[in-house]
Design a protein around this motif. Structure first.
Motif, PDB file in Angstrom:
ATOM      1  N   ALA A 103       0.834  -1.205   0.000  1.00 11.66           N
ATOM      2  CA  ALA A 103       0.000   0.000   0.000  1.00 11.66           C
ATOM      3  C   ALA A 103       0.867   1.253   0.000  1.00 11.66           C
ATOM      4  O   ALA A 103       0.599   2.210  -0.741  1.00 11.66           O
ATOM      5  CB  ALA A 103      -0.926  -0.014   1.214  1.00 11.66           C
ATOM      6  N   TRP A 104       1.887   1.268   0.850  1.00 10.34           N
ATOM      7  CA  TRP A 104       2.787   2.427   0.874  1.00 10.34           C
ATOM      8  C   TRP A 104       3.548   2.568  -0.438  1.00 10.34           C
ATOM      9  O   TRP A 104       3.838   3.693  -0.884  1.00 10.34           O
ATOM     10  CB  TRP A 104       3.763   2.316   2.042  1.00 10.34           C
TER      11      TRP A 104
ATOM     12  N   GLY B 214      -8.363   9.355   0.853  1.00  8.44           N
ATOM     13  CA  GLY B 214      -7.817   8.285   0.019  1.00  8.44           C
ATOM     14  C   GLY B 214      -6.798   7.452   0.770  1.00  8.44           C
ATOM     15  O   GLY B 214      -6.816   6.212   0.707  1.00  8.44           O
ATOM     16  N   ALA B 215      -5.886   8.103   1.495  1.00  6.78           N
ATOM     17  CA  ALA B 215      -4.877   7.375   2.264  1.00  6.78           C
ATOM     18  C   ALA B 215      -5.520   6.547   3.364  1.00  6.78           C
ATOM     19  O   ALA B 215      -5.128   5.396   3.606  1.00  6.78           O
ATOM     20  CB  ALA B 215      -3.873   8.360   2.855  1.00  6.78           C
TER      21      ALA B 215
ATOM     22  N   GLY C 274      -6.409   1.700   5.588  1.00  5.13           N
ATOM     23  CA  GLY C 274      -7.363   1.058   6.485  1.00  5.13           C
ATOM     24  C   GLY C 274      -7.863  -0.271   5.943  1.00  5.13           C
ATOM     25  O   GLY C 274      -7.874  -1.283   6.668  1.00  5.13           O
ATOM     26  N   PHE C 275      -8.290  -0.302   4.690  1.00  4.91           N
ATOM     27  CA  PHE C 275      -8.817  -1.545   4.127  1.00  4.91           C
ATOM     28  C   PHE C 275      -7.709  -2.557   3.851  1.00  4.91           C
ATOM     29  O   PHE C 275      -7.956  -3.769   3.903  1.00  4.91           O
ATOM     30  CB  PHE C 275      -9.618  -1.254   2.854  1.00  4.91           C
ATOM     31  N   THR C 276      -6.494  -2.076   3.575  1.00  3.43           N
ATOM     32  CA  THR C 276      -5.376  -3.010   3.425  1.00  3.43           C
ATOM     33  C   THR C 276      -5.059  -3.669   4.763  1.00  3.43           C
ATOM     34  O   THR C 276      -4.846  -4.890   4.835  1.00  3.43           O
ATOM     35  CB  THR C 276      -4.136  -2.279   2.891  1.00  3.43           C
ATOM     36  N   ALA C 277      -5.028  -2.875   5.827  1.00  2.83           N
ATOM     37  CA  ALA C 277      -4.775  -3.432   7.161  1.00  2.83           C
ATOM     38  C   ALA C 277      -5.867  -4.433   7.541  1.00  2.83           C
ATOM     39  O   ALA C 277      -5.589  -5.478   8.137  1.00  2.83           O
ATOM     40  CB  ALA C 277      -4.698  -2.303   8.184  1.00  2.83           C
ATOM     41  N   ARG C 278      -7.102  -4.113   7.193  1.00  4.64           N
ATOM     42  CA  ARG C 278      -8.213  -5.028   7.478  1.00  4.64           C
ATOM     43  C   ARG C 278      -8.039  -6.338   6.720  1.00  4.64           C
ATOM     44  O   ARG C 278      -8.257  -7.419   7.287  1.00  4.64           O
ATOM     45  CB  ARG C 278      -9.514  -4.359   7.085  1.00  4.64           C
TER      46      ARG C 278
END
Length: 333
Positions: free
Chosen positions: A173-174, A305-306, A311-315
């Motif tokens: 993501a980063w 957007g960030a 958030g959804f990547t961590a989820r």
């Protein structure tokens, strides 16, 4: 296939409806002007004129009195008013406009005061205090520059989502954020370079436009990446709906917010095409006055957007870990 056809048809009809609704009948509304009584004009005439102008059918003007021409010129440059009317005892008055703030607003003011002067058997001359540049026909160049930046931002984000997919880890993501930022810096610089050095449209404003373009591209692209992480492939039509179907017509182009429908005027400054268009006007013609609101809008899109992307990547990472923890092989160990 049926869902795809229906979805594309909905976007197409939304595009037609939105553009035609925004531009089919431009109507002036609450254009801010100052009325000045020239030397020799009796006291009270300016206020009487203000009252009459504010009483016009449809309320096209939001008039107030001004002290003198020096004050109204300052107010024009500070973007506190959009025009001024100077009453002269000779019977030939002066309408002061600023076409750089929206050529259709200036045109609407000319039309309104031509009728007003005719009704009062007076003459009116027009002076464009802040005109658009010689290479900026009707002030549209900033609009097209902004649209180009917006298109680049959501196209790259859509391509990343379709070809690479949503990030599976926070590190990915980063990486997506870093790639988008690098692209935004490059495309912002090159778009500004074309308009300042290649075409000479906005000569002398390259650095400021570079920063603005970077913000427009990054905000648009990062918001689209966040949508991709949140809703999957539906992010592409959603981005088109926000930035193209709603964003482009509400940005106005040559039309200012005071001549397009209230709905578009309200949302335009909060969508990246409108923020970019207004940002270009502020930088090129008004010495950065009014740049704060576009900057805030771009910052909000970037932040949302960030938050969506991370958030959804961590989820997703958390779900994967919990799923692995409950596999039979892991349980046996």
């Amino acid at each position: 296939m049926a869902a795809l056809v229906v979805g594309v048809l909905a976007l197409q009809l939304g595009f037609i409806l939105s553009y035609v609704a925004a531009f089919h009948q431009p109507t002036p509304r609450d254009i801010t002007i100052a009325v000045v009584a020239g030397p020799g004009v009796p006291d009270g005439i300016a206020q009487q004129s203000v009252d009459k102008l504010n009483a016009l059918d449809g309320r096209p003007l939001d008039a107030r009195t001004g002290a003198d021409t020096a004050e109204v010129r300052r107010l024009l440059r500070d973007r506190e008013i959009q025009g001024a009317y100077v009453i002269d005892p000779s019977g030939t008055d002066t309408l002061i406009t600023a076409s750089a703030g929206g050529s259709s607003i200036a045109t609407a003011l000319e039309s309104i005061f031509d009728r007003v002067a005719a009704d009062q058997h007076r003459q009116v001359t027009v002076r464009d205090e802040i005109p658009v540049g010689a290479h900026d026909n009707r002030g549209l160049s900033g609009f097209y520059l902004s649209i180009g930046w917006v298109v680049g931002g959501y196209l790259l984000a859509a391509a990343i989502g379709l070809i690479i997919g949503a990030p599976a880890t926070l590190r990915q993501a980063w990486t997506h954020i870093a790639v988008m930022f690098g692209y935004a810096v490059a495309s912002g610089a090159l778009g500004a370079l074309i308009t300042t050095h290649v075409l000479g449209t906005f000569a002398g404003h390259w650095f400021a436009l570079w920063l603005l373009g970077t913000g427009v591209v990054f905000a648009t692209g990062l918001f689209t990446l966040g949508l991709r992480a949140a809703v999957g492939i539906l992010a592409v039509p959603l981005a088109i709906a926000v930035f193209v179907v709603l964003g482009n017509p509400s940005a106005g182009g040559a039309f200012g917010a005071n001549v397009i429908p209230s709905f578009y005027a309200a949302i335009g400054q909060w969508i990246t095409p409108g923020a970019g268009t207004e940002g270009v006007r502020s930088i090129v013609y008004f010495d950065n006055v009014g740049l704060g609101q576009p900057a805030l809008a771009l910052a909000l899109y970037s932040a949302v957007g960030a938050a969506l992307l991370l958030g959804f990547t961590a989820r997703r990472v958390g779900r994967a870990r919990r799923s692995n923890a409950h596999t039979p092989a892991h349980a046996a160990n």
